[in-house]
Design an enzyme around this catalytic site. Structure first.
Site, mmCIF file in Angstrom:
data_model
loop_
_atom_site.group_PDB
_atom_site.id
_atom_site.type_symbol
_atom_site.label_atom_id
_atom_site.label_comp_id
_atom_site.label_asym_id
_atom_site.label_seq_id
_atom_site.Cartn_x
_atom_site.Cartn_y
_atom_site.Cartn_z
ATOM 1 N N GLY A 16 -94.629 -23.105 -19.947
ATOM 2 C CA GLY A 16 -94.958 -23.810 -18.790
ATOM 3 C C GLY A 16 -96.318 -24.635 -18.716
ATOM 4 O O GLY A 16 -96.861 -24.709 -19.967
ATOM 5 N N GLY A 26 -98.885 -22.534 -20.314
ATOM 6 C CA GLY A 26 -99.180 -22.261 -21.780
ATOM 7 C C GLY A 26 -97.592 -21.827 -22.268
ATOM 8 O O GLY A 26 -96.913 -22.344 -21.617
ATOM 9 N N THR A 27 -97.701 -20.935 -23.331
ATOM 10 C CA THR A 27 -96.600 -20.771 -24.265
ATOM 11 C C THR A 27 -96.595 -19.301 -23.946
ATOM 12 O O THR A 27 -97.292 -18.543 -24.502
ATOM 13 C CB THR A 27 -96.507 -21.292 -25.205
ATOM 14 O OG1 THR A 27 -96.770 -22.748 -25.532
ATOM 15 C CG2 THR A 27 -95.157 -21.145 -25.938
ATOM 16 N N VAL A 28 -95.297 -18.734 -23.901
ATOM 17 C CA VAL A 28 -95.146 -17.175 -24.154
ATOM 18 C C VAL A 28 -94.438 -16.691 -25.331
ATOM 19 O O VAL A 28 -93.186 -17.580 -25.563
ATOM 20 C CB VAL A 28 -94.460 -16.536 -23.111
ATOM 21 C CG1 VAL A 28 -94.391 -15.178 -23.216
ATOM 22 C CG2 VAL A 28 -95.377 -16.784 -21.719
ATOM 23 N N LYS A 56 -98.837 -14.303 -24.406
ATOM 24 C CA LYS A 56 -99.265 -15.515 -23.735
ATOM 25 C C LYS A 56 -100.369 -16.298 -24.108
ATOM 26 O O LYS A 56 -101.450 -15.641 -24.138
ATOM 27 C CB LYS A 56 -99.211 -15.225 -22.296
ATOM 28 C CG LYS A 56 -99.076 -16.094 -21.380
ATOM 29 C CD LYS A 56 -98.940 -15.862 -19.851
ATOM 30 C CE LYS A 56 -100.039 -16.417 -19.101
ATOM 31 N NZ LYS A 56 -99.819 -16.067 -17.672
ATOM 32 N N GLY A 70 -91.012 -18.650 -23.654
ATOM 33 C CA GLY A 70 -91.266 -19.317 -22.281
ATOM 34 C C GLY A 70 -92.193 -20.205 -22.223
ATOM 35 O O GLY A 70 -93.123 -20.350 -23.254
ATOM 36 N N ASP A 72 -99.101 -16.624 -7.433
ATOM 37 C CA ASP A 72 -97.974 -17.361 -7.880
ATOM 38 C C ASP A 72 -96.772 -16.566 -7.892
ATOM 39 O O ASP A 72 -95.988 -16.471 -9.072
ATOM 40 C CB ASP A 72 -98.583 -17.753 -9.443
ATOM 41 C CG ASP A 72 -97.576 -18.966 -9.694
ATOM 42 O OD1 ASP A 72 -97.163 -19.579 -8.962
ATOM 43 O OD2 ASP A 72 -97.859 -19.362 -11.274
#
Ligand SMILES: *[C@@H]1O[C@H](CO)[C@@H](O)[C@H](O)[C@H]1NC(C)=O
Length: 764
Positions: free
Chosen positions: A439, A442-444, A458, A437, A555
């Site tokens: 966004g 950041g990055t997962v 994460k 993932g 969120d």
């Protein structure tokens, strides 16, 4: 003979004088050699004082070859060893080099005062193989002040000519060297078997007669003639001078490796064969450490190092072949540590001195080694320390200490602190293939821990660093949440510049992927959608009320709801949204569509309440009903924002058109769908306080689930539930319908949305 002998007395003395050192050495060498047999057994090895070494020999069967046969002329005084059949007397034999020394005549050209010359050429010396004139041990020398001398020789058929000349008016300062004043010298070619000397003068010595009436020329062993200002007089009486000849076994070229294989090979035990340049045949030499005559059947003998002197000084010398000895030390002495050949007193003081020396040298070298190792270790350690320091810095910066403290005080084991290395290994150093993932936050990454546990890691973007206290707070709170519909935070890593969060891995990905992608949408039935909605609502309700301190997710959106193997909803990414400072990433957040979920009241007032989550959940609910994304620029302007479009559609009674066809049964809008739609509409109310709480939403959705799971039980709850819903519905309609302020707010909301989207509209 008699007269010549008397005439020779002076020159012999002169030669002795000239070559005192050389003769002394020769005598010494002869004395040494005499100790070992030099002739074959039963043969005489002497002619007068001269030792005749085999292969030379006197008498039948005592020489190796005909050319080595020697006749000892006892009639001369001293007896002379002549080559058999010649009157050439051999003055010395040198076995090792394959050399011997003869006396050879000098050539002379003398004049009287009137310039009348008498030329005394030396008798021509013609040698038979294997004898040649040594080019290395001899020099061709001419003496005189009106002199030129020519040497002519043959190597086989080849003729060689060399020579030198010397002209002078006075002897001047003759310094004892033959360097051009009254004397000149030159080398001769190698391998000469013939020597002819020609002498001549330019002016018959007429101008220099008073001091130099003669010219002389000769080949002489180097060092056996020294030129001086007396040479002119002395040479008048000197008839012969020593000349060195070479000899070898064999009259023609005979390489050792070929000779060694032959029966008649002359080199015996402990010797080696040697071929010299430009010489026929070969010679034999004793191996190092051996002495004696290599041509004799017994060969060379080991040199007894102990025989002549005691090199051990103290102690007994024991010879040990080849060419070595050892020293046996007497009592009270021992062999020196450094030199075994020396016996030293067994003195503890001495010993300790040596030991001390050893210790010092050892420790110096060890110290040096240690220093090198130490320096590299320190360098390495400093590097390592820098790295550890950096990690510690990050750890502190990220609130690690606080977290550790808190975790300890809470006695919690739920949140684990992972090391940076552990997570690097789990994600194969954050390899691109492990990204699940991405966004603005950041990055997962998907990681596999050593115990094969799958985790989602994460990694926040650099610069989006949390306030450490807040971050720690969140980690503690979130790690305390244990709800089946909340993604479990397993732990975190604080050793990196930005903290890393480790979550349980959820296999089916995000809800967004399932409802917005054509292929996946088909798999989600209304029942599943209701289940997901209910579970999400339950989780949010739990967050808002169940924990000691309410947690506002902030969120809620379809991409933050994950689905596991059984389509169980897992709310993720709450609290962590604070890792992304909104003021920095507002624009990108807009683009990514989170705006579609944003509570307009929160946008306006900046007042964050639980009702913001309710609004966002409402949007998710609408998404579940319509399978449309919350915000899309591909839709018509009035439809871009799903929430407002949905609310308008209900108000304008176009609900059916906006709902996902897949869940609309035979064209008639199901009761449950209507209820869900109304619930969504209530969640999307502009005023937070008018929205239901998450708890109410969850309860209603659970009710609807029961209704569709047990259609027959509908009657049981039916009257009450339906009534309630209808009442609500009426109330809702009333709210929207009667309040003009809300309508204006709605239009304000729409216009504000438009304003915020302006840059993108212009950009197209
Ligand atoms: C051996 O040589 C010496 C010196 O050249 C000479 O005087 C003598 O006659 C020679 N003896 C024989 C037997 O040729």
């Amino acid at each position: 003979m008699e007269s010549s002998s008397g005439a020779m007395a002076l020159p012999v003395m002169l030669i002795l004088q000239l070559s005192l050192m050389g003769v002394l050495l020769v005598v010494l060498a002869a004395a040494d050699q005499a100790l070992l047999p030099q002739a074959l057994p039963g043969c005489t090895d002497r002619c007068g004082d001269l030792v005749i070494p085999y292969p030379f020999g006197i008498g039948e069967g005592c020489y190796l070859r005909q050319e080595f046969q020697i006749t000892c002329d006892q009639s001369t005084q001293p007896p002379s060893a002549n080559w058999t059949g010649t009157d050439i007397r051999i003055a010395n034999f040198w076995l090792a080099e394959g050399e011997l020394q003869i006396n050879s005549y000098t050539a002379r050209d003398c004049y009287d005062q009137q310039g009348e010359g008498t030329y005394h050429n030396s008798p021509e010396l013609t040698l038979v193989p294997p004898y040649t004139i040594s080019d290395t041990k001899n020099k061709f020398i001419a003496v005189g002040c009106d002199t030129y001398a020519i040497f002519t020789g043959y190597r086989g058929e080849e003729r060689y000519v060399t020579g030198c000349m010397s002209l002078c008016n006075s002897l001047g300062s003759v310094d004892g060297s033959c360097s051009g004043v009254g004397c000149c010298q030159t080398s001769i070619p190698s391998g000469m078997t013939n020597r002819t000397i020609t002498l001549s003068s330019y002016n018959n010595h007429s101008d220099i007669w008073s001091f130099n009436p003669c010219s002389y020329a000769f080949i002489v062993q180097e060092g056996q003639f020294s030129f001086s200002n007396t040479s002119f007089q002395e040479l008048i009486v000197t008839e012969q001078l020593p000349l060195v000849l070479n000899w070898a076994i064999g009259n023609e070229p005979d390489p050792c490796d070929a000779a060694e294989k032959r029966q008649d090979f002359a080199c015996n035990k402990n010797s080696k064969c040697v071929n010299h340049n430009n010489r026929n045949g070969y010679v034999c030499e004793c191996l190092p450490g051996y002495e004696g005559n290599p041509y004799l059947p017994d060969g060379c003998q080991d040199i007894d190092d102990c025989k002549d002197s005691n090199p051990c000084k103290i102690g007994k010398c024991v010879n040990s072949p080849p060419g070595d000895y050892s020293c046996l030390c007497p009592k009270g002495y021992r062999n020196d540590v450094m030199d075994e050949k020396i016996c030293i007193k067994e003195n503890p003081k001495n010993q300790s001195k040596i030991t001390l020396l050893l210790i010092i040298s050892l420790s110096v070298s060890l110290g040096f080694l240690g220093m090198v190792v130490g320096i590299s270790w320190i360098y390495w350690a400093m590097k390592k320390r820098d790295f550890i320091k950096l990690k510690e810095k990050y750890f502190r910066q990220n609130g690690g200490l606080l977290l550790q403290q808190r975790l300890a005080s809470h006695g919690m084991e739920t949140a684990k602190l992972y090391s940076a290395e552990e997570l690097e290994k789990a994600t194969n150093y954050y390899h691109a293939s492990t990204v699940i993932g991405e966004g603005s936050y950041g990055t997962v990454y998907k990681g596999i821990l050593p115990d094969n546990k799958e985790v989602a890691i994460k990694k926040s973007k650099i610069g989006a660093r949390a306030q450490s206290d807040q971050f720690v707070n969140e980690v503690i709170i979130v790690s305390q949440i244990n709800h089946r519909n909340v993604v479990r935070l397993l732990g975190c890593c604080l050793e990196t510049e930005v903290p890393l969060l480790v979550y349980e891995f959820i296999s089916r990905g995000t809800l967004s992927e399932h409802i917005h992608k054509e292929t996946k949408a088909a798999s989600l039935s209304l029942g599943l959608r209701l289940k997901i909605a209910a579970e999400t609502a339950g989780a949010l309700s739990y967050l808002h009320s169940s924990t000691s301190m309410p947690i506002i997710h902030r969120d809620v959106k379809a991409t933050n709801i994950l689905l596991d193997e059984n389509y169980t909803a897992k709310v993720s990414d709450f609290g962590a949204s604070r890792l992304v400072p909104l003021d920095q990433n507002q624009l990108s957040t807009l683009v990514q569509g989170t705006l579609g979920y944003l509570d307009p009241e929160y946008l306006l007032t900046n007042q964050l309440t639980e009702k913001s989550d309710v609004y966002s959940f409402g949007v998710v609910l609408v998404e579940l009903l319509t399978s449309k994304v919350a915000l899309s620029f591909e839709r018509r302007e009035e439809e871009r924002n799903l929430a407002s479009f949905f609310v308008r559609s209900i108000e304008e009674d176009h609900l059916k058109e906006i709902l996902d066809d897949d869940i609309v049964d035979d064209g008639h809008v199901d009761e449950t769908l209507k209820n869900m739609a109304n619930l969504a509409k209530r969640c999307l109310r502009l005023k937070g306080e008018e929205r239901p709480t998450m708890k109410e939403v969850a309860t209603e959705l659970d009710g609807m689930r029961i209704t569709i799971m047990h259609p027959c039980g509908k009657a049981d709850f039916g009257s009450e539930e339906t009534e309630n819903l209808e009442t609500n519905d009426v109330a809702l309609k009333g709210d929207y319908g009667s309040s003009s302020t809300i309508t204006s707010t709605t239009s304000w909301y729409d216009s504000m949305q438009k304003q915020m989207l302006m840059p993108y509209d212009d950009g197209r």
